[in-house]
Design an enzyme around this catalytic site. Structure first.
Site, PDB file in Angstrom:
ATOM      1  N   GLY A   1       0.812  -1.204   0.000  1.00 21.63           N
ATOM      2  CA  GLY A   1       0.000   0.000   0.000  1.00 21.63           C
ATOM      3  C   GLY A   1       0.847   1.255   0.000  1.00 21.63           C
TER       4      GLY A   1
ATOM      5  CB  SER B   1       1.708 -10.803  -4.735  1.00 29.92           C
ATOM      6  OG  SER B   1       1.105 -11.738  -3.905  1.00 29.92           O
ATOM      7  NE  ARG B   2       4.498 -11.798 -12.295  1.00 31.67           N
ATOM      8  CZ  ARG B   2       5.790 -11.667 -12.615  1.00 31.67           C
ATOM      9  NH1 ARG B   2       6.393 -10.495 -12.473  1.00 31.67           N
ATOM     10  NH2 ARG B   2       6.472 -12.690 -13.074  1.00 31.67           N
ATOM     11  CB  ALA B   3       1.752  -4.559  -8.855  1.00 31.16           C
ATOM     12  CB  ILE B   4      -2.934  -6.470  -6.020  1.00 31.40           C
ATOM     13  CG1 ILE B   4      -2.322  -7.851  -5.761  1.00 31.40           C
ATOM     14  CG2 ILE B   4      -4.431  -6.581  -6.233  1.00 31.40           C
ATOM     15  CD1 ILE B   4      -2.759  -8.455  -4.458  1.00 31.40           C
TER      16      ILE B   4
ATOM     17  CB  THR C   1       8.450  -8.049  -3.451  1.00 34.82           C
ATOM     18  OG1 THR C   1       8.161  -7.082  -2.432  1.00 34.82           O
ATOM     19  CG2 THR C   1       9.861  -8.565  -3.257  1.00 34.82           C
TER      20      THR C   1
ATOM     21  CG  ASP D   1      -5.354  -5.548  -2.245  1.00 32.35           C
ATOM     22  OD1 ASP D   1      -5.455  -6.338  -3.187  1.00 32.35           O
ATOM     23  OD2 ASP D   1      -4.325  -4.913  -1.966  1.00 32.35           O
TER      24      ASP D   1
ATOM     25  CB  SER E   1      -3.589 -13.377  -0.211  1.00 34.06           C
ATOM     26  OG  SER E   1      -2.463 -13.205  -1.013  1.00 34.06           O
TER      27      SER E   1
END
Lengths: 507, 507
Positions: free
Chosen positions: B170, B196-199, B205, B258, B266
């Site tokens: 965030g 994760s990839r970007a949401i 990261t 999210d 998650s």
């Protein structure tokens, strides 16, 4: 901006999709699910991108049929493609999911983007889910109605007033429109009825009437037929009246949800765009229907009347008995046949005649028939054969077969009887189970799919007697529907009470 | 059932889609958006149907690449196709939209169907929206975590214990994992980090570390690298650990939402499947971040600790300052470069070092470093160059360039400075606006897209001084990002207070 050669890609899909070669996608800086705007000499469309290395070559853009038509492309036309940003309306959809009240501006943006096919399936679904889970105030619904009207065409009739009727559905077998429209038109009143296809039902009125005639009319045809013949039954999605409605339904359909505010807005926006001055609403109430208690039915009635007033339609509502299917036939062809039988004066369940003439009578009273005398007059028109004659005129005007009789209508060739396992009386029939069975048999898409009830509420049943017969166009679907019927067991058979002990005697 | 010849259709799409010729679709009794099951000698997959007259001939079925791979098809293989019904899980999704608590069984069904690609985009979106709008109880979340674990693989390490850390994100610029993992691994502890990839961020990261090395590792590689080198940074979606997570993200991403329960599930499902025994959570709190107040941050902390306990992970949480970007770089390549600079001992903002070593210190303390001494030890490892050496080992193990330095990393070639219009002090920087600008410049997909802040909170600014510089790989996207930056104006510059009247003197 890129200039790419247009190529029609023959895939039926709900989203407005275009295919880009990966090289061009890279050039344009877009990826799968990005948005682009396509311009073909002034004819423009928005679309969601998917990428491919082989279906389209470098320098080409593949347009799924609907996009191809929207930009009036011919094979090989050179189109201008520009990237389009993330629509602001997605933020408003998110606000709705969070339970916020949306401004008029926000609602306008959402409906405009839906109408322009700017939202992907994921985003469209989020809108429907937001409205379903968090609801809308009447102020929001009013704004929604106007937004839905503004983003489409309206019909201006040369004659007036315009009468209309609508059922919010939820009860299987509710083919009353096929009786009400010819009765009202036979009385010399104008009733240009537009109907939805099935959302969560086994067949919408448009699906049912399509068995008899063409329901895909344009606005000129609706105007001409209504003014000449008095009545039409057209598919609302076939014209550009509140066109966002049918796009929204595309997300409601697989989820089988009908958000309350969307039901109100869907009905009233279509009616207003069709020019309605007067509207009679049928609100069926019963367990396992869309409206399962009287309080919820009254809420609908109040909101229809007050929202109608705000947009200039005089609405009257009837809460009707929705405790079991109307008539005995469920499914497009089966219902079309039963409606024709009623018009032909053949034997059909009394409940179908009573309900249809009661509602037609309310329309007649809005048109000047003395209050309290509408139903009687509607029955007279039906029994005299005037309604059947008018129905034939409507069918002919809508390119159907003027000579059609109820005997000509074919149901699915694969049939199976569902038998009673117990003896007793039919205590109740579960509407939602009946709908699931008929959908499983292939309805509304396969119009021959359906069922015919052999028993209704209160009837006496012996073991192995037929409760209902399922019809399907596909053997596999018949099996599925039959299996589902056995699993769901939609009839409650209440046991015979035996006088086993005198002190426990029961009636 | 039909036997059809398989044909690969080269379209990238999220849904599992197959194309049927209209004749075969009719034969099978399916339509657009129907579901089928495909069987290639025991390798099966579920898919959503679209129809076409020309892309596939009668007797053929077109399989989009992912489906083609899932059934292990070769061009021309004859596949068995059967219709599949509407998954029961859709009813449970509807229950969630209505605010009902879901049973363990219902949650298992939903997650199983998501994992099996049985849900269309519309249905998947409805699940995400239901959880977002109505939330979940901790009991539901616990069941969700186990459902997500069970539907995927788990890593069993030969060494233990397994340490891990995670930031719920965030805050733009939060590249701390690229410092924490090498620090912890350099201390001789094992930290197999999946990300994760970007949401809804400008770069997850995994997106950031991908600039330096391959993040798509299989579970054997993660195990081997973690056991040999001590640390890895892998993309969680590249392995089959809680695979439903990445499918769910596909619907969250375009909506930029999210859902709270999904964030908890998650993180914890991935961590449990990766074998974590200990976990340090970073919960950034600040206006315009995912967690905008301390109370919400504490709620996350409490829930992470208690849910962790239920599934056997010892969780410690840090609420960190999320009031502005971490460091000065935002966007995948920019953040990878800044992290390398920190490891190389070059000048980077103190806040980046402080935050990374504080969190790494908490992990070290879970591993036995004396309470209160963790941060100091983390700093020593960073400053001594041990962390950089370990980072090089990790990069090499993940097929990256061992020799890479911060100077080798290229940002987007198109750049534009955003200048201050007023003089004063930076009162605040709006994180969410920064993210929107960087996404508009092309991140996370274009890894060179990003921005470098020239001013941070509290800094003095003169008119026309550079506030930040935007980088993009595409001129058009740079323009869009610049326009958006001017429109959003993410810096609040607080005016210099002049002593115009002695009686209104202010500090």
């Amino acid at each position: 901006m890129l200039r790419l050669k247009g190529k029609k890609i023959d895939i039926e899909a709900g989203e407005h999709t275009v295919l880009l070669n990966n090289i061009d996608a890279e050039r344009l800086g877009v990826r799968s699910q990005s948005r682009v705007r396509i311009d073909n000499k002034g004819s423009t469309a928005s679309a969601i991108v998917e990428t491919s290395n082989t279906l389209v070559d470098e320098g080409e853009i593949g347009l799924l049929e609907k996009v191809f038509e929207e930009v009036k492309a011919k094979e090989g036309d050179v189109l201008k493609i520009v990237t389009a940003g993330r629509p602001e309306s997605i933020e408003h959809i998110k606000e709705k999911l969070e339970g916020k009240e949306l401004s008029e501006h926000a609602i306008n943006e959402i409906i405009q983007d839906i109408t322009d096919y700017k939202l992907s399936d994921i985003e469209l679904s989020a809108y429907v889910c937001g409205v379903y889970s968090k609801g809308m105030t009447n102020r929001e619904i009013k704004d929604l109605i106007w937004a839905m009207i503004k983003t489409g065409d309206s019909i201006e009739f040369d004659k007036n007033p315009v009468f209309d009727h609508h059922s919010i559905g939820g009860v299987p077998g509710n083919k009353i429109t096929l009786l009400i429209v010819p009765i009202v038109a036979a009385a010399g009143m104008m009733i240009p009825k537009t109907s939805s296809r099935a959302i969560s039902s086994a067949g919408g009125t448009a699906d049912i009437f399509e068995v008899l005639a063409d329901v895909t009319l344009n606005t000129d045809e609706i105007k001409r037929i209504a003014e000449e013949v008095g009545g039409t039954i057209a598919w609302g999605g076939g014209v550009n009246l509140a066109p966002s409605d049918d796009i929204i339904i595309r997300a409601e359909y697989p989820l089988m949800i009908d958000p309350y505010p969307q039901v109100l807005a869907s009905v009233l926006s279509k009616k207003k765009a069709t020019g309605a001055d007067y509207l009679v609403m049928d609100i069926p109430v019963g367990p396992n229907t869309k409206v399962d208690n009287m309080e919820a039915g009254r809420r609908y009635a109040r909101d229809f009347v007050s929202l109608g007033e705000e947009i200039g339609i005089e609405v009257r509502c009837a809460l009707s008995y929705g405790g079991q299917p109307v008539g005995v036939a469920v499914g497009p062809a089966a219902e079309a046949r039963e409606a024709l039988m009623a018009l032909e004066g053949k034997e059909v369940p009394t409940s179908l005649i009573e309900k249809s003439t009661a509602l037609a009578g309310m329309v007649l009273e809005q048109g000047g028939v003395r209050e309290g005398k509408g139903k009687e007059e509607a029955k007279r028109i039906l029994e005299s054969g005037e309604a059947l004659a008018k129905m034939k005129e409507i069918i002919e005007a809508q390119r159907g077969d003027l000579e059609v009789t109820s005997e000509d209508i074919r149901l699915g060739e694969f049939t199976k009887d569902v038998l009673a396992c117990d003896e007793g009386y039919v205590g109740s029939i579960h509407n939602s189970d009946i709908i699931k069975i008929v959908r499983s048999a292939g309805a509304p898409h396969d119009n021959g799919a359906g069922l015919i009830l052999n028993k209704k509420k209160g009837d006496k049943v012996e073991v192995d007697e037929v409760l209902f017969t399922i019809f399907s166009e596909h053997e596999k679907k018949l099996d599925e529907a039959y299996k589902l019927a056995k699993h769901l067991d939609p009839f409650d058979i209440e046991g015979m009470i035996l006088e086993s002990h005198p002190e426990f005697k029961t009636v």
